[in-house]
Design an enzyme around this catalytic site. Structure first.
Site, PDB file in Angstrom:
ATOM      1  CD1 TRP A  21      41.313  21.234 107.276  1.00  0.00           C
ATOM      2  CD2 TRP A  21      39.352  20.479 108.054  1.00  0.00           C
ATOM      3  NE1 TRP A  21      41.423  19.867 107.435  1.00  0.00           N
ATOM      4  CE2 TRP A  21      40.238  19.375 107.910  1.00  0.00           C
ATOM      5  CE3 TRP A  21      38.060  20.252 108.527  1.00  0.00           C
ATOM      6  CZ2 TRP A  21      39.864  18.070 108.230  1.00  0.00           C
ATOM      7  CZ3 TRP A  21      37.694  18.948 108.846  1.00  0.00           C
ATOM      8  CH2 TRP A  21      38.583  17.875 108.699  1.00  0.00           C
ATOM      9  CG  ASP A  52      38.467  27.972 113.437  1.00  0.00           C
ATOM     10  OD1 ASP A  52      38.863  28.136 114.603  1.00  0.00           O
ATOM     11  OD2 ASP A  52      38.468  26.859 112.868  1.00  0.00           O
ATOM     12  CE1 TYR A  57      42.205  22.203 110.592  1.00  0.00           C
ATOM     13  CE2 TYR A  57      41.519  24.471 110.282  1.00  0.00           C
ATOM     14  CZ  TYR A  57      41.340  23.247 110.865  1.00  0.00           C
ATOM     15  OH  TYR A  57      40.294  23.054 111.747  1.00  0.00           O
ATOM     16  CG  HIS A 122      43.121  21.101 116.530  1.00  0.00           C
ATOM     17  ND1 HIS A 122      43.830  21.256 115.368  1.00  0.00           N
ATOM     18  CD2 HIS A 122      41.855  20.800 116.139  1.00  0.00           C
ATOM     19  CE1 HIS A 122      43.040  21.046 114.330  1.00  0.00           C
ATOM     20  NE2 HIS A 122      41.841  20.756 114.777  1.00  0.00           N
ATOM     21  CB  SER A 153      38.538  22.825 118.862  1.00  0.00           C
ATOM     22  OG  SER A 153      37.727  22.228 117.866  1.00  0.00           O
TER      23      SER A 153
END
Length: 328
Positions: A21, A52, A57, A122, A153
């Site tokens: 991220w 990941d 991002y 997500h 997630s």
């Protein structure tokens, strides 16, 4: 580096992964691409084989940086990405075949690959976990060869429990750290029973558990630790694990007394996560090679003793549990 099974995929992944991220450059302050690329290479050199990322991002910038490394070091790492947060508005209805397929196609281009290793929903709205048609879309993406495996997630434990009722969910990415004990009590046993991998995200509580943040620390305007402390832009739990900043700093100061003499505060926090065999990997972010090397070294620390684990829980029970435990 140690390795653990990722669900039922047959993959063994490093117990310390690389959370990408921060290198996207949109929520953690300024970044430098050359440094970011060097950090990914450092991760691989240290034995990390799991990265990941997500399509949001840096609006795909994180994925594209990873693709540059993949071209140089093919076949060495498993890349997990995510889809869903590009929706605007972010609603359950948006998790349909057309949108998910488009998101997957975009990530395939960004990562310059023919199939995504692991696709994760997500942090979708809670209603999505009651929509079997969404998981049928994911099954079809696997059958089409665009996705190898999929997971989710989540923000909350109840969402994690709902997700693993779908038989082809291979992994759950959930916030788990010294300031978040609820997964231990209500999720780990169920995940182990179904052989679902657990990816511990926000393992350092947005840097709180690095021990380097103080009440005087200044965060850039583009850093979510400045603008999302109360959930102004996305779920509050993503920033400092949802813990009040001052209380979090107090907890860290008390936890500091438990850190082994040969470890940093961050390494202690990561080693604590790995004490739970239900966890497959912890995925701390890193913006520099030095941070990455330090994170990876946490896997080599001596296991924590029972007294240390008990003292850490006592700090959580007294300071943190009343603030976050039931909320997430």
């Amino acid at each position: 580096m140690d390795y653990r099974d990722l669900g039922r995929t047959g993959w063994q992944i490093s117990t310390i992964g690389f959370g990408a991220w921060a290198i996207g450059g949109d929520a953690w302050g300024k970044t430098d691409d050359a440094t970011s690329l060097a950090t990914i290479h450092t991760a691989i050199d240290a034995g990390v084989n799991f990265i990941d990322t997500a399509d949001v991002y840096g609006d795909g910038h994180s994925e594209r940086l990873i693709a540059q490394v993949l071209r140089e070091r093919p076949g060495e790492i498993v890349v997990a990405t995510k889809a869903g947060r590009r929706l605007n508005p972010h609603t359950a209805a948006g998790y349909n075949r057309q949108n998910l397929t488009a998101f997957v196609e975009r990530s395939l281009r960004n990562l310059n690959t023919e199939a995504l290793d692991l696709l994760q929903l997500h942090c979708p709205p809670t209603e999505v976990y009651s929509m079997p048609e969404v998981f049928e879309v994911l099954d079809n993406l696997v059958r089409s060869g665009k996705v190898r495996y999929y997971g989710v997630s989540v923000e909350r434990v109840d969402e994690a429990l709902a997700a693993i009722e779908y038989p082809n969910v291979q992994s759950v990415q959930i916030i788990f750290n010294l300031l978040r004990y609820k997964p231990i009590e209500q999720f780990f046993a169920a995940a182990k029973a179904k052989r679902v991998g657990i990816l511990a995200r926000v393992p350092l509580a947005s840097g709180l558990l690095s021990g380097k943040i103080t009440a005087a620390t200044h965060f850039e305007a583009s850093d979510h630790r400045n603008y999302n402390r109360h959930g102004e832009s996305f779920d509050q739990g993503e920033t400092f694990s949802g813990v009040d900043y001052a209380t979090g700093l107090q907890a860290v100061e008390e936890l500091r007394a438990l850190v082994p003499i040969d470890a940093s505060m961050a390494q202690f926090a990561l080693r604590w996560i790995l004490m739970f065999d239900a966890v497959t990997t912890a995925i701390p972010g890193a913006k520099t090679p030095e941070q990455m090397r330090a994170n990876a070294a946490a896997a080599e620390l001596t296991p924590l003793d029972a007294a240390t684990m008990a003292q850490a829980q006592a700090i959580y029970d007294r300071l943190i549990r009343p603030l976050v435990h039931e909320r997430w």
